[in-house]
Design a protein around this motif. Sequence first.
Motif, PDB file in Angstrom:
ATOM      1  N   VAL A 248       0.842  -1.201   0.000  1.00  0.00           N
ATOM      2  CA  VAL A 248       0.000   0.000   0.000  1.00  0.00           C
ATOM      3  C   VAL A 248       0.872   1.245   0.000  1.00  0.00           C
ATOM      4  CG1 VAL A 248      -1.612   1.348   1.402  1.00  0.00           C
ATOM      5  CG2 VAL A 248      -2.009  -1.094   1.055  1.00  0.00           C
ATOM      6  N   GLU A 249       1.938   1.249   0.787  1.00  0.00           N
ATOM      7  CA  GLU A 249       2.832   2.405   0.813  1.00  0.00           C
ATOM      8  C   GLU A 249       3.471   2.649  -0.553  1.00  0.00           C
ATOM      9  OE1 GLU A 249       4.151   2.231   5.541  1.00  0.00           O
ATOM     10  OE2 GLU A 249       5.365   1.220   4.017  1.00  0.00           O
ATOM     11  N   GLU A 250       3.783   1.560  -1.267  1.00  0.00           N
ATOM     12  CA  GLU A 250       4.352   1.703  -2.600  1.00  0.00           C
ATOM     13  C   GLU A 250       3.323   2.323  -3.550  1.00  0.00           C
ATOM     14  OE1 GLU A 250       5.235   0.898  -6.692  1.00  0.00           O
ATOM     15  OE2 GLU A 250       3.643  -0.157  -5.590  1.00  0.00           O
ATOM     16  N   MET A 251       2.051   1.925  -3.432  1.00  0.00           N
ATOM     17  CA  MET A 251       1.001   2.533  -4.244  1.00  0.00           C
ATOM     18  C   MET A 251       0.865   4.022  -3.920  1.00  0.00           C
ATOM     19  SD  MET A 251      -2.070  -0.291  -4.279  1.00  0.00           S
ATOM     20  CE  MET A 251      -1.878  -1.900  -5.038  1.00  0.00           C
ATOM     21  N   PHE A 252       0.948   4.366  -2.641  1.00  0.00           N
ATOM     22  CA  PHE A 252       0.856   5.766  -2.258  1.00  0.00           C
ATOM     23  C   PHE A 252       2.004   6.582  -2.863  1.00  0.00           C
ATOM     24  CE2 PHE A 252      -1.671   4.955   1.927  1.00  0.00           C
ATOM     25  CZ  PHE A 252      -2.836   4.837   1.184  1.00  0.00           C
ATOM     26  N   SER A 253       3.192   6.007  -2.899  1.00  0.00           N
ATOM     27  CA  SER A 253       4.332   6.706  -3.508  1.00  0.00           C
ATOM     28  C   SER A 253       4.070   6.970  -4.980  1.00  0.00           C
ATOM     29  CB  SER A 253       5.608   5.881  -3.334  1.00  0.00           C
ATOM     30  OG  SER A 253       5.971   5.775  -1.971  1.00  0.00           O
TER      31      SER A 253
ATOM     32  N   ASN B 232      -1.079   6.428   9.541  1.00  0.00           N
ATOM     33  CA  ASN B 232      -1.215   6.407  10.999  1.00  0.00           C
ATOM     34  C   ASN B 232      -1.696   5.048  11.480  1.00  0.00           C
ATOM     35  OD1 ASN B 232      -0.389   9.077  11.263  1.00  0.00           O
ATOM     36  ND2 ASN B 232      -2.475   9.887  11.173  1.00  0.00           N
ATOM     37  N   HIS B 233      -2.631   4.464  10.746  1.00  0.00           N
ATOM     38  CA  HIS B 233      -3.163   3.142  11.095  1.00  0.00           C
ATOM     39  C   HIS B 233      -2.058   2.085  11.018  1.00  0.00           C
ATOM     40  CE1 HIS B 233      -6.068  -0.133  11.370  1.00  0.00           C
ATOM     41  NE2 HIS B 233      -5.599  -0.642  10.238  1.00  0.00           N
ATOM     42  N   ILE B 234      -1.264   2.133   9.968  1.00  0.00           N
ATOM     43  CA  ILE B 234      -0.166   1.182   9.800  1.00  0.00           C
ATOM     44  C   ILE B 234       0.830   1.312  10.952  1.00  0.00           C
ATOM     45  CG2 ILE B 234       1.899   0.722   8.407  1.00  0.00           C
ATOM     46  CD1 ILE B 234       0.188   1.201   5.914  1.00  0.00           C
ATOM     47  N   GLN B 235       1.212   2.529  11.283  1.00  0.00           N
ATOM     48  CA  GLN B 235       2.169   2.739  12.365  1.00  0.00           C
ATOM     49  C   GLN B 235       1.622   2.225  13.682  1.00  0.00           C
ATOM     50  OE1 GLN B 235       3.528   6.807  12.527  1.00  0.00           O
ATOM     51  NE2 GLN B 235       3.951   6.874  10.330  1.00  0.00           N
TER      52      GLN B 235
END
Length: 204
Positions: A18-23, A112-115
């Motif tokens: 998901v973080e890669e998609m956000f990037s 925030n949820h991931i963290q």
Amino acid sequence: MGHGGNIIEELMTDHREVEEMFSRIESMTGKSPELRDLVDEVTIELVRHSVAEEQYLYPAVRKHVAGGDRLADKELADHGRIEKILKQLEKTDTDAPQRMQLLQLLMDEVSNHIQDEENTLFPKLREACSPETLDDLGDKIRRAKAMAPTRPHPASPDTPPANKLLAPGAGLVDRARDFVTGRGGGGGAPGDGGGGPPAPPRGR
């Protein structure tokens, strides 16, 4: 879609995807057709991930972790806010100025949820459960995700349940959730007797 490993490793790999998609989203212009398609893919990925967590992660937290009810309720509230933003995005025109604001809000909420999960919930679950239990939960999470599409337009949209993602009526978030949970005749994950327990009711 399924990465292998225990439940924590499986879900953390989802987080990195998901973080890669956000990037990729952050590198695109606001009116790009590719951006629209990527937002749809992120929507499906987040719904798929959320349903799997609701079916197996949070019940395990309630069962095994001290104070688990409070932790699970907090994460479910996060899911509710994220889903609300996804539905707002569905209703926002591609070239609307508030679209990028909603995307930024979505990325902030998910980050925030991931963290919170990785820094608080996952360590508590790892401490409370045996390796065997964590491995078993990893298998269940993978089965829960097995029916989910990886793209907003499945390769064979004329066959159920994939065609439900293209059906008129409910938005993509609700259609993806129905697809993953097997509601409306979609069926469950293979070998899982109908896709596991139903997800908790969501506010709509």
